[in-house]
Design a protein around this motif. Structure first.
Motif, PDB file in Angstrom:
ATOM      1  N   ALA A   1      38.895  36.886  47.785  1.00  0.00           N
ATOM      2  CA  ALA A   1      39.587  37.615  48.841  1.00  0.00           C
ATOM      3  C   ALA A   1      41.029  37.888  48.406  1.00  0.00           C
ATOM      4  O   ALA A   1      41.611  37.147  47.601  1.00  0.00           O
ATOM      5  CB  ALA A   1      39.572  36.800  50.129  1.00  0.00           C
ATOM      6  N   ALA A   2      41.597  38.928  48.950  1.00  0.00           N
ATOM      7  CA  ALA A   2      42.970  39.303  48.599  1.00  0.00           C
ATOM      8  C   ALA A   2      43.943  38.191  48.961  1.00  0.00           C
ATOM      9  O   ALA A   2      44.952  37.987  48.269  1.00  0.00           O
ATOM     10  CB  ALA A   2      43.355  40.595  49.308  1.00  0.00           C
ATOM     11  N   MET A   3      43.623  37.453  50.011  1.00  0.00           N
ATOM     12  CA  MET A   3      44.485  36.344  50.425  1.00  0.00           C
ATOM     13  C   MET A   3      44.511  35.255  49.357  1.00  0.00           C
ATOM     14  O   MET A   3      45.565  34.678  49.076  1.00  0.00           O
ATOM     15  CB  MET A   3      43.975  35.782  51.759  1.00  0.00           C
ATOM     16  N   GLN A   4      43.363  34.974  48.753  1.00  0.00           N
ATOM     17  CA  GLN A   4      43.310  33.957  47.706  1.00  0.00           C
ATOM     18  C   GLN A   4      44.063  34.408  46.459  1.00  0.00           C
ATOM     19  O   GLN A   4      44.769  33.617  45.833  1.00  0.00           O
ATOM     20  CB  GLN A   4      41.863  33.644  47.335  1.00  0.00           C
ATOM     21  N   VAL A   5      43.938  35.671  46.113  1.00  0.00           N
ATOM     22  CA  VAL A   5      44.643  36.197  44.945  1.00  0.00           C
ATOM     23  C   VAL A   5      46.148  36.121  45.168  1.00  0.00           C
ATOM     24  O   VAL A   5      46.900  35.715  44.271  1.00  0.00           O
ATOM     25  CB  VAL A   5      44.200  37.647  44.635  1.00  0.00           C
ATOM     26  N   SER A   6      46.599  36.479  46.365  1.00  0.00           N
ATOM     27  CA  SER A   6      48.039  36.410  46.644  1.00  0.00           C
ATOM     28  C   SER A   6      48.527  34.966  46.660  1.00  0.00           C
ATOM     29  O   SER A   6      49.653  34.680  46.242  1.00  0.00           O
ATOM     30  CB  SER A   6      48.369  37.101  47.967  1.00  0.00           C
TER      31      SER A   6
ATOM     32  N   ILE B   1      47.260  32.536  44.773  1.00  0.00           N
ATOM     33  CA  ILE B   1      47.340  32.155  43.362  1.00  0.00           C
ATOM     34  C   ILE B   1      48.635  32.687  42.753  1.00  0.00           C
ATOM     35  O   ILE B   1      49.348  31.970  42.040  1.00  0.00           O
ATOM     36  CB  ILE B   1      46.110  32.687  42.586  1.00  0.00           C
ATOM     37  N   GLU B   2      48.956  33.939  43.055  1.00  0.00           N
ATOM     38  CA  GLU B   2      50.192  34.531  42.530  1.00  0.00           C
ATOM     39  C   GLU B   2      51.415  33.793  43.051  1.00  0.00           C
ATOM     40  O   GLU B   2      52.359  33.509  42.311  1.00  0.00           O
ATOM     41  CB  GLU B   2      50.270  36.011  42.901  1.00  0.00           C
ATOM     42  N   GLN B   3      51.396  33.463  44.320  1.00  0.00           N
ATOM     43  CA  GLN B   3      52.524  32.757  44.930  1.00  0.00           C
ATOM     44  C   GLN B   3      52.740  31.394  44.275  1.00  0.00           C
ATOM     45  O   GLN B   3      53.871  31.023  43.952  1.00  0.00           O
ATOM     46  CB  GLN B   3      52.249  32.595  46.428  1.00  0.00           C
ATOM     47  N   LEU B   4      51.659  30.667  44.057  1.00  0.00           N
ATOM     48  CA  LEU B   4      51.783  29.352  43.414  1.00  0.00           C
ATOM     49  C   LEU B   4      52.229  29.477  41.966  1.00  0.00           C
ATOM     50  O   LEU B   4      52.980  28.638  41.465  1.00  0.00           O
ATOM     51  CB  LEU B   4      50.454  28.605  43.506  1.00  0.00           C
ATOM     52  N   ARG B   5      51.804  30.522  41.285  1.00  0.00           N
ATOM     53  CA  ARG B   5      52.202  30.718  39.899  1.00  0.00           C
ATOM     54  C   ARG B   5      53.685  31.023  39.808  1.00  0.00           C
ATOM     55  O   ARG B   5      54.378  30.572  38.899  1.00  0.00           O
ATOM     56  CB  ARG B   5      51.391  31.852  39.278  1.00  0.00           C
ATOM     57  N   ARG B   6      54.177  31.795  40.750  1.00  0.00           N
ATOM     58  CA  ARG B   6      55.609  32.118  40.751  1.00  0.00           C
ATOM     59  C   ARG B   6      56.457  30.890  41.071  1.00  0.00           C
ATOM     60  O   ARG B   6      57.657  30.894  40.828  1.00  0.00           O
ATOM     61  CB  ARG B   6      55.903  33.259  41.713  1.00  0.00           C
TER      62      ARG B   6
ATOM     63  N   LEU C   1      45.011  35.140  36.949  1.00  0.00           N
ATOM     64  CA  LEU C   1      46.357  35.156  36.367  1.00  0.00           C
ATOM     65  C   LEU C   1      46.448  36.173  35.231  1.00  0.00           C
ATOM     66  O   LEU C   1      47.450  36.874  35.103  1.00  0.00           O
ATOM     67  CB  LEU C   1      46.726  33.764  35.856  1.00  0.00           C
ATOM     68  N   ARG C   2      45.411  36.278  34.432  1.00  0.00           N
ATOM     69  CA  ARG C   2      45.407  37.251  33.344  1.00  0.00           C
ATOM     70  C   ARG C   2      45.429  38.666  33.898  1.00  0.00           C
ATOM     71  O   ARG C   2      46.127  39.546  33.396  1.00  0.00           O
ATOM     72  CB  ARG C   2      44.178  37.038  32.469  1.00  0.00           C
ATOM     73  N   ARG C   3      44.654  38.902  34.958  1.00  0.00           N
ATOM     74  CA  ARG C   3      44.615  40.227  35.574  1.00  0.00           C
ATOM     75  C   ARG C   3      45.976  40.604  36.153  1.00  0.00           C
ATOM     76  O   ARG C   3      46.388  41.762  36.117  1.00  0.00           O
ATOM     77  CB  ARG C   3      43.558  40.251  36.670  1.00  0.00           C
ATOM     78  N   LEU C   4      46.676  39.611  36.699  1.00  0.00           N
ATOM     79  CA  LEU C   4      47.989  39.867  37.289  1.00  0.00           C
ATOM     80  C   LEU C   4      49.100  39.930  36.241  1.00  0.00           C
ATOM     81  O   LEU C   4      50.235  40.290  36.562  1.00  0.00           O
ATOM     82  CB  LEU C   4      48.322  38.765  38.309  1.00  0.00           C
ATOM     83  N   GLY C   5      48.786  39.557  35.006  1.00  0.00           N
ATOM     84  CA  GLY C   5      49.805  39.550  33.962  1.00  0.00           C
ATOM     85  C   GLY C   5      50.703  38.338  34.037  1.00  0.00           C
ATOM     86  O   GLY C   5      51.833  38.362  33.546  1.00  0.00           O
ATOM     87  N   LEU C   6      50.221  37.262  34.644  1.00  0.00           N
ATOM     88  CA  LEU C   6      51.014  36.046  34.810  1.00  0.00           C
ATOM     89  C   LEU C   6      50.398  34.861  34.068  1.00  0.00           C
ATOM     90  O   LEU C   6      50.657  33.709  34.408  1.00  0.00           O
ATOM     91  CB  LEU C   6      51.130  35.689  36.305  1.00  0.00           C
ATOM     92  N   ASN C   7      49.581  35.130  33.055  1.00  0.00           N
ATOM     93  CA  ASN C   7      48.886  34.040  32.392  1.00  0.00           C
ATOM     94  C   ASN C   7      49.802  33.222  31.488  1.00  0.00           C
ATOM     95  O   ASN C   7      49.460  32.116  31.129  1.00  0.00           O
ATOM     96  CB  ASN C   7      47.669  34.550  31.616  1.00  0.00           C
ATOM     97  N   ARG C   8      50.971  33.711  31.145  1.00  0.00           N
ATOM     98  CA  ARG C   8      51.943  32.951  30.361  1.00  0.00           C
ATOM     99  C   ARG C   8      53.140  32.635  31.244  1.00  0.00           C
ATOM    100  O   ARG C   8      53.702  33.524  31.890  1.00  0.00           O
ATOM    101  CB  ARG C   8      52.425  33.756  29.166  1.00  0.00           C
ATOM    102  N   LEU C   9      53.525  31.369  31.258  1.00  0.00           N
ATOM    103  CA  LEU C   9      54.681  30.989  32.066  1.00  0.00           C
ATOM    104  C   LEU C   9      55.954  31.704  31.594  1.00  0.00           C
ATOM    105  O   LEU C   9      56.830  32.029  32.392  1.00  0.00           O
ATOM    106  CB  LEU C   9      54.896  29.471  32.023  1.00  0.00           C
TER     107      LEU C   9
END
Length: 121
Positions: free
Chosen positions: A70-75, A77-82, A105-113
């Motif tokens: 779901a879009a909520m889960q993806v957001s 994941i992004e929030q926690l990664r940031r 994370l790879r799809r969002l371009g955030l797979n590398r810290l």
């Protein structure tokens, strides 16, 4: 449209095939003259009779994916990664598989810290 080099029928050839069948040719004879199998001729004929008058290729991509996050889960994941959490830590906190979190994370371009911070000038 991008027709590959070994294609037996282009869209205009498909329409010609169907028109021949509609004019009274047998499916076997029309398919033979077009250089395709009877099964292929029936496939194009069925699509034509269903209303597709142009007979272009269709995408082979699935129409839907039942197990998509779901879009909520993806957001989330992004929030926690940031917040600079690692992938396995995000997976544990959300109860998801590490591979799933890694794919998102790879799809969002955030797979590398290191990619979270802007590059210095």
């Amino acid at each position: 449209m991008n027709v590959h080099k070994n294609a037996r029928l282009t869209p205009s050839g498909r329409v010609l095939l169907v028109q021949r069948i509609e004019q009274g040719w047998s499916v076997r004879r029309a398919a033979g003259s077009a250089g395709v199998s009877e099964r292929t001729a029936y496939r194009w004929l069925d699509r034509y009779r269903a209303g597709d008058r142009v007979l272009h290729d269709r995408s082979s991509a699935p129409h839907r994916c039942r197990h998509r996050l779901a879009a909520m889960q993806v957001s989330r994941i992004e929030q926690l990664r940031r917040q600079r959490m690692t992938g396995p830590a995000i997976a544990r906190s959300l109860g998801l598989a590490r591979s799933t979190v890694g794919l998102v994370l790879r799809r969002l371009g955030l797979n590398r810290l290191a990619w979270l911070d802007p590059r210095p000038p």
